[in-house]
Design an enzyme around this catalytic site. Structure first.
Site, mmCIF file in Angstrom:
data_model
loop_
_atom_site.group_PDB
_atom_site.id
_atom_site.type_symbol
_atom_site.label_atom_id
_atom_site.label_comp_id
_atom_site.label_asym_id
_atom_site.label_seq_id
_atom_site.Cartn_x
_atom_site.Cartn_y
_atom_site.Cartn_z
ATOM 1 N N LYS A 246 0.851 -1.181 0.000
ATOM 2 C CA LYS A 246 0.000 0.000 0.000
ATOM 3 C C LYS A 246 0.893 1.240 0.000
ATOM 4 O O LYS A 246 1.844 1.330 0.760
ATOM 5 C CB LYS A 246 -0.916 -0.016 1.227
ATOM 6 C CG LYS A 246 -1.983 1.071 1.218
ATOM 7 C CD LYS A 246 -3.041 0.832 2.273
ATOM 8 C CE LYS A 246 -4.093 1.911 2.239
ATOM 9 N NZ LYS A 246 -5.199 1.675 3.162
ATOM 10 N N GLU A 333 -18.714 -5.570 11.345
ATOM 11 C CA GLU A 333 -19.637 -4.802 12.181
ATOM 12 C C GLU A 333 -20.650 -5.697 12.892
ATOM 13 O O GLU A 333 -20.979 -5.462 14.066
ATOM 14 C CB GLU A 333 -20.373 -3.752 11.333
ATOM 15 C CG GLU A 333 -19.479 -2.663 10.784
ATOM 16 C CD GLU A 333 -18.773 -3.019 9.484
ATOM 17 O OE1 GLU A 333 -17.975 -2.206 8.999
ATOM 18 O OE2 GLU A 333 -19.023 -4.129 8.955
ATOM 19 N N ARG A 361 -24.740 -1.853 8.621
ATOM 20 C CA ARG A 361 -24.393 -3.217 8.240
ATOM 21 C C ARG A 361 -24.682 -4.218 9.366
ATOM 22 O O ARG A 361 -24.560 -5.419 9.169
ATOM 23 C CB ARG A 361 -22.904 -3.274 7.863
ATOM 24 C CG ARG A 361 -22.582 -2.474 6.611
ATOM 25 C CD ARG A 361 -21.105 -2.123 6.499
ATOM 26 N NE ARG A 361 -20.234 -3.258 6.324
ATOM 27 C CZ ARG A 361 -19.842 -3.744 5.141
ATOM 28 N NH1 ARG A 361 -20.281 -3.193 4.023
ATOM 29 N NH2 ARG A 361 -19.028 -4.765 5.075
#
Length: 583
Positions: A246, A333, A361
């Site tokens: 990344k 979640e 969610r």
């Protein structure tokens, strides 16, 4: 000096006209293009830099948009946008009226599925593949899942189903070991072992009936193209495991991947981040972070939970100081909410910190696992209201409405930092019901917010100003804009504070003493504060004139918060005009 290749790329068709040996040069140019624009315009940086070679290879090998490509999560897709006809308007990225920071179906035929939250790509791509099969079409369907999204339950649900089909699905696992914060969990450890070649157990992807290949270097464009070409002829579900870095191509972004996920303005050459404008006010997330540490030191039963947002929520403060009682559960979640419920049954006091938009969610878990059982979980909903440039997928404007209909749930919105501290203090003293505390992104309004704790009476509103002509009922930090709007007006102002339970004693007084009542909220106009007040008036047969201000019944686009407030009529000037028109 070679002429720039990217200048001539307006679509993947142009890209496919290049020789393969020109692609590394294109990758370098694409990286520089992303860095130069994000340096001045801001946005997500590290994720897109990490997939430059993969992006080029996918569009080079596959016949997009006929072959369908889904990005997961969406902030990996800047290179994709630039190569698919949006290069010349990329500098409008995330700005009002400009292109979205995430793939968006209405924006381009190349954006086959809209994404902003995580872990949706495998399910969506499988759905597309099954549709293609039923229609007799011969297409490829590719899901690029990265930034720790593979660890989410929904990704496993997609893999589990895909593994028993013969659907033409390719899952590209972009393994960079980081989401916004470093990845966590057993799957992360498994993938790390695979990379090192030390994984001794069976391959879990193969066990799910996927043709597994990799891991390969995600920055070796020739290797990626070679493997993608091979996989085109492999039937059924397959997974290509690639290893990327990344922030690749900008030293600081590779070194500090958390900060450079979305660094704000920075120097495109040195990578040095521009100094932030000094502010005397503290971010609400930091008020939460510092307060939970203070409370947890005094109360051994307090635990903190976040689904992959320790830095964004500032639970990191607790993870650094009391690590055995603070939990990052990854992008999960649903698990976060039910984990909190389980802890609560055993006498712990879980503070479950989830962005407002992400709690959507885990809606069933809030109802079935928490509220139904009256478990006093403390939900701290960060990023409530309009959040700005991330746009419709991230605005936290539905929470007041979707939570208000749940029995047994207390809903509180602090108007400032002191109120946030005090409601957190009150919650850990012991409640009989769960509570949702919602607060916005960004800085507060109080310099000296670290005041001694005081208990807040549940269900008690507060009058902030006495006037004669009409009454304004606001909730949460909308108080700030209302104050400016009514500074010299002869009107009353009340902070509802609790959307549930409502302060009915205060409301009866308001209705008896004011002919016109205006409700103001930074949540959807349907189902929130305005709806609650209209229901109250109906129940008690009040005939007052009631006007409601809030987020309209449509998805609000991206832009900075001041622009968006003006767009929906919630800035001080618009509020003032609305009040004057009703005096």
């Amino acid at each position: 000096m070679n002429e720039q290749l990217l200048k001539h790329i307006d679509s993947p068709k142009d890209l496919r006209a290049l020789n393969q040996d020109e692609l590394p040069r294109l990758a370098k140019e694409l990286r520089e293009f992303i860095i130069n624009i994000v340096a001045t315009k801001e946005g997500h940086l590290g994720a897109s830099l990490g997939v430059v070679e993969l992006t080029i290879a996918l569009h080079y090998v596959f016949n997009t948009p006929e072959d369908l490509l889904v990005w997961d999560v969406g902030h990996q897709a800047y290179g994709h946008k630039i190569l698919t006809g949006r290069k010349n308007i990329f500098d409008t990225n995330r700005q009002l009226g400009g292109i979205s920071g995430f793939p968006k179906r209405e924006e381009s035929v190349y954006d086959s599925f809209g994404v902003g939250h995580s872990s949706t790509s495998i399910s969506a791509t499988l759905g597309m593949a099954i549709a293609s099969k039923l229609k007799g079409e011969n297409k490829h369907h590719i899901a690029v899942i990265g930034d720790a999204s593979i660890a989410s339950g929904m990704a496993f649900e997609g893999l589990n189903h895909a593994g028993v089909t013969d659907a033409n699905v390719l899952v590209v696992l972009n393994d960079n070991a980081i989401g916004i914060d470093p990845s966590v969990g057993a799957l992360k450890q498994y993938l790390t072992n695979v990379k090192k070649g030390t994984q001794k157990r069976n391959n879990i992807i193969k066990a799910l009936n996927f043709d597994y290949s990799g891991p390969i270097d995600g920055h070796d464009i020739d290797k990626i193209i070679s493997e993608l070409e091979r996989l085109k002829s492999v039937k059924g579900p397959k997974l290509l495991h690639i290893i990327t870095t990344k922030g690749k191509g900008l030293k600081q972004a590779e070194k500090d991947q958390v900060t450079y996920h979305a660094p704000g303005k920075f120097d495109s050459v040195t990578g040095e981040i521009a100094p932030k404008t000094a502010t005397t006010f503290t971010k609400y997330q930091d008020v939460f972070g510092e307060t939970i540490v203070e409370l947890a030191k005094a109360n051994k039963n307090i635990v903190g939970i976040t689904p992959a947002m320790p830095t964004g929520s500032s639970l990191k403060y607790m993870m650094d100081t009391i690590p055995d009682r603070a939990f990052d559960v990854g992008i999960a979640e649903q698990h976060a909410v039910t984990l909190a419920a389980g802890m609560s049954t055993q006498g712990l006091i879980p503070f479950c910190n989830i962005y407002s938009t992400f709690l959507q969610r885990a809606y069933d878990q809030v109802i079935h696992d928490v509220a139904l059982q009256k478990l006093p979980v403390v939900f701290c909903l960060d990023r409530a209201g309009l959040v700005g440039e991330d746009g419709a997928t991230h605005h936290g404007v539905l929470d007041l409405a979707y939570l208000r209909c749940i029995p047994n749930l207390i809903i509180f919105a602090p108007r400032n930092e002191v109120e946030l501290r005090n409601i957190m203090y009150t919650a850990q003293l012991g409640l009989e019901n769960p509570i949702a505390i919602r607060y916005p992104r960004g800085s507060g309004v109080t310099v000296n917010w670290k005041q001694p704790f005081t208990n807040i009476e549940i269900g008690k509103g507060e009058q902030l100003k006495q006037g004669n002509q009409l009454a304004i009922l606001s909730i949460g930090t909308m108080d700030k804009n209302v104050k400016v709007a009514i500074e010299d007006l002869d009107v009353s102002h009340f902070d509802v504070r609790f959307l549930k339970p409502l302060d009915e004693k205060m409301l009866h007084s308001v209705f008896k003493n004011h002919e016109v009542i205006i409700t103001i909220e930074d949540g959807t106009i349907k189902g929130g504060l305005g709806s609650a007040i209209l229901e109250f008036a109906s129940e008690y047969n009040y005939k007052n004139s009631i006007k409601t201000l809030g987020i309209p019944d449509s998805f609000v686009e991206h832009g900075n918060i001041e622009e968006l407030q003006k767009l929906v009529g919630l800035d001080p000037e618009s509020i003032r005009k609305f009040i004057l028109s009703n005096l």
